[in-house]
Design a protein around this motif. Structure first.
Motif, PDB file in Angstrom:
ATOM      1  N   ASP A 102       0.826  -1.215   0.000  1.00  0.00           N
ATOM      2  CA  ASP A 102       0.000   0.000   0.000  1.00  0.00           C
ATOM      3  C   ASP A 102       0.862   1.267   0.000  1.00  0.00           C
ATOM      4  OD1 ASP A 102      -2.288  -1.476  -0.103  1.00  0.00           O
ATOM      5  OD2 ASP A 102      -2.654  -1.432   2.049  1.00  0.00           O
ATOM      6  N   ALA A 103       1.925   1.266   0.802  1.00  0.00           N
ATOM      7  CA  ALA A 103       2.782   2.461   0.858  1.00  0.00           C
ATOM      8  C   ALA A 103       3.402   2.735  -0.517  1.00  0.00           C
ATOM      9  CB  ALA A 103       3.874   2.279   1.912  1.00  0.00           C
ATOM     10  N   ASN A 233       8.093   5.607 -12.373  1.00  0.00           N
ATOM     11  CA  ASN A 233       8.812   4.395 -11.950  1.00  0.00           C
ATOM     12  C   ASN A 233       8.980   4.392 -10.432  1.00  0.00           C
ATOM     13  OD1 ASN A 233      10.343   2.101 -11.795  1.00  0.00           O
ATOM     14  ND2 ASN A 233      12.132   2.914 -12.891  1.00  0.00           N
ATOM     15  N   SER A 234       8.288   3.448  -9.797  1.00  0.00           N
ATOM     16  CA  SER A 234       8.449   3.297  -8.343  1.00  0.00           C
ATOM     17  C   SER A 234       9.012   1.914  -8.029  1.00  0.00           C
ATOM     18  CB  SER A 234       7.093   3.487  -7.642  1.00  0.00           C
ATOM     19  OG  SER A 234       6.118   2.644  -8.224  1.00  0.00           O
ATOM     20  N   ALA A 235       9.612   1.255  -9.048  1.00  0.00           N
ATOM     21  CA  ALA A 235      10.116  -0.115  -8.843  1.00  0.00           C
ATOM     22  C   ALA A 235      11.638  -0.113  -8.678  1.00  0.00           C
ATOM     23  CB  ALA A 235       9.669  -0.994 -10.003  1.00  0.00           C
ATOM     24  N   SER A 286       8.506   2.876   0.445  1.00  0.00           N
ATOM     25  CA  SER A 286       8.003   2.221   1.664  1.00  0.00           C
ATOM     26  C   SER A 286       8.201   3.078   2.913  1.00  0.00           C
ATOM     27  CB  SER A 286       8.719   0.878   1.841  1.00  0.00           C
ATOM     28  OG  SER A 286      10.112   1.083   2.006  1.00  0.00           O
ATOM     29  N   ALA A 287       8.517   4.349   2.718  1.00  0.00           N
ATOM     30  CA  ALA A 287       8.946   5.180   3.853  1.00  0.00           C
ATOM     31  C   ALA A 287       7.787   5.754   4.678  1.00  0.00           C
ATOM     32  CB  ALA A 287       9.863   6.298   3.355  1.00  0.00           C
ATOM     33  N   LYS A 289       6.223   5.039   8.823  1.00  0.00           N
ATOM     34  CA  LYS A 289       6.618   4.350  10.063  1.00  0.00           C
ATOM     35  C   LYS A 289       5.974   2.965  10.125  1.00  0.00           C
ATOM     36  CE  LYS A 289       7.021   4.907  14.983  1.00  0.00           C
ATOM     37  NZ  LYS A 289       6.582   5.627  16.175  1.00  0.00           N
ATOM     38  N   GLN A 290       4.683   2.963   9.790  1.00  0.00           N
ATOM     39  CA  GLN A 290       3.906   1.718   9.810  1.00  0.00           C
ATOM     40  C   GLN A 290       4.547   0.650   8.902  1.00  0.00           C
ATOM     41  OE1 GLN A 290       0.073   3.036   8.587  1.00  0.00           O
ATOM     42  NE2 GLN A 290      -0.681   1.018   8.081  1.00  0.00           N
ATOM     43  N   THR A 291       4.897   1.069   7.705  1.00  0.00           N
ATOM     44  CA  THR A 291       5.419   0.099   6.742  1.00  0.00           C
ATOM     45  C   THR A 291       6.843  -0.323   7.065  1.00  0.00           C
ATOM     46  OG1 THR A 291       3.907   0.702   5.007  1.00  0.00           O
ATOM     47  CG2 THR A 291       5.998  -0.183   4.284  1.00  0.00           C
ATOM     48  N   ARG A 292       7.695   0.651   7.414  1.00  0.00           N
ATOM     49  CA  ARG A 292       9.076   0.267   7.716  1.00  0.00           C
ATOM     50  C   ARG A 292       9.126  -0.657   8.945  1.00  0.00           C
ATOM     51  NH1 ARG A 292      12.605   3.903   4.845  1.00  0.00           N
ATOM     52  NH2 ARG A 292      11.959   3.375   2.734  1.00  0.00           N
TER      53      ARG A 292
END
Ligand code: GLV
Length: 317
Positions: A102-103, A233-235, A286-287, A289-292
């Motif tokens: 999701d992030a 591009n986010s990959a 992915s930056a 807090k929840q995701t990291r």
């Protein structure tokens, strides 16, 4: 207690947790370890909790300590690790899928919006207070009704599609294989990139970096796009031939570009800096807090599962 080399500084709660479960060598100053240092520090370690900034190529892997049995990468991507070399040495490699979907889809929407609505130029004008509102000031492109091509319809591609639908976009995609209609949710499949690119008013790159996808956006394939298309591009940076892209931007074949990732990060091709229609971020997918936190917890769980059972569901080699 198993000994783990943690190559980068993690969030405090994750460092506390990994240190409770394992005997850890933490990187308290968040130094960027050289390959030589990684080899040296792996001595006596049963596992490595690595990050995408660690280049674990064949040469490095071959010199890791004989005690090292697993590399748990703190990322969904694992282009930084030579999987075959690890396999030959019987070192398991694991990644952190799902938790960052999701992030990363959110940052993709930021790239799409930033590129389409000329955010880089807008920010510059706003900071300098040198602008005057007018009916045609910084007119961009609207997402409503635009065709979004998604290259790579895995978890992240599908999450981008879900968000983009809420913006009224029409979804097209290319993937190694066609999805079930339940997963497609009305998205239109193209079995080749030429067909996908030719209907992409906007293209979002969401495929993994592999030998097949390296420079998939190049001088030839850029010509497949409608004139005035937008690419994001986010990959991984590997997918874009930067010189060809800069050329396409400078002659307005491509209207705007949104990038979160680059070849040779943190460096980017300086040619991008002279083009105002490039919206750039420093690998923030992915930056949050929840995701990291969730990513590091999953990297820790992968180590734990591996040491307890000898396998891990997130093993990628
Ligand atoms: C981020 O880029 C990741 O692969 O997790």
């Amino acid at each position: 207690m198993k000994k783990i080399l943690v190559t980068r500084k993690l969030l405090k709660s994750n460092e506390d947790r990994v240190s409770k479960i394992f005997d850890t060598k933490l990187n308290l100053n968040d130094e960027l370890y050289s390959q030589k240092k990684l080899i040296e520090l792996s001595k006596g370690c049963d596992g490595i909790l690595s990050s995408l900034t660690d280049k674990l190529d064949e040469q490095t892997i071959n010199q890791l300590s004989n005690t090292t049995k697993i590399i748990s990468n703190f990322a969904v991507g694992f282009g930084n690790i030579d999987l075959e070399a690890a396999k030959k040495r019987k070192i398991a490699v694991t990644n952190t899928p799902d938790v960052l979907t999701d992030a990363t889809a959110e940052i993709t929407m930021l790239l799409i919006l930033g590129a389409a609505r000329r955010a880089s130029e807008g920010i510059e004008h706003a900071k300098k207070s040198n602008w005057k509102w007018s009916a045609d000031f910084l007119i961009g492109k609207q997402l409503t009704g635009a065709r979004l091509g998604i290259l790579g319809m895995g978890r992240i591609g599908r999450a981008v599609a879900k968000l983009a639908r809420a913006f009224g976009m029409i979804i097209h995609y290319h993937n190694r294989s066609k999805l079930s209609s339940k997963l497609e949710m009305g998205a239109i499949y193209h079995d080749n990139i030429k067909s996908l690119f030719s209907v992409s008013d906007i293209l979002s790159i969401n495929c993994p970096a592999t030998k097949e996808t390296e420079n998939i956006i190049n001088a030839e394939s850029l010509e497949y796009f409608p004139t005035g298309a937008i690419i994001t591009n986010s990959a991984r940076g590997d997918m874009i031939d930067d010189e060809a892209m800069i050329n396409a931007l400078s002659r307005r074949k491509i209207y705007a570009l949104g990038l979160d990732v680059y070849k040779g990060e943190p460096k980017l091709n300086p040619g991008y800096l002279n083009i105002k229609d490039v919206f750039i971020l420093p690998h923030l997918g992915s930056a949050t807090k929840q995701t990291r936190t969730a990513m590091a917890n999953l990297a820790i769980n992968n180590l734990d599962e591996f040491f307890k059972t000898g396998r891990c569901k997130n093993k990628v080699n």
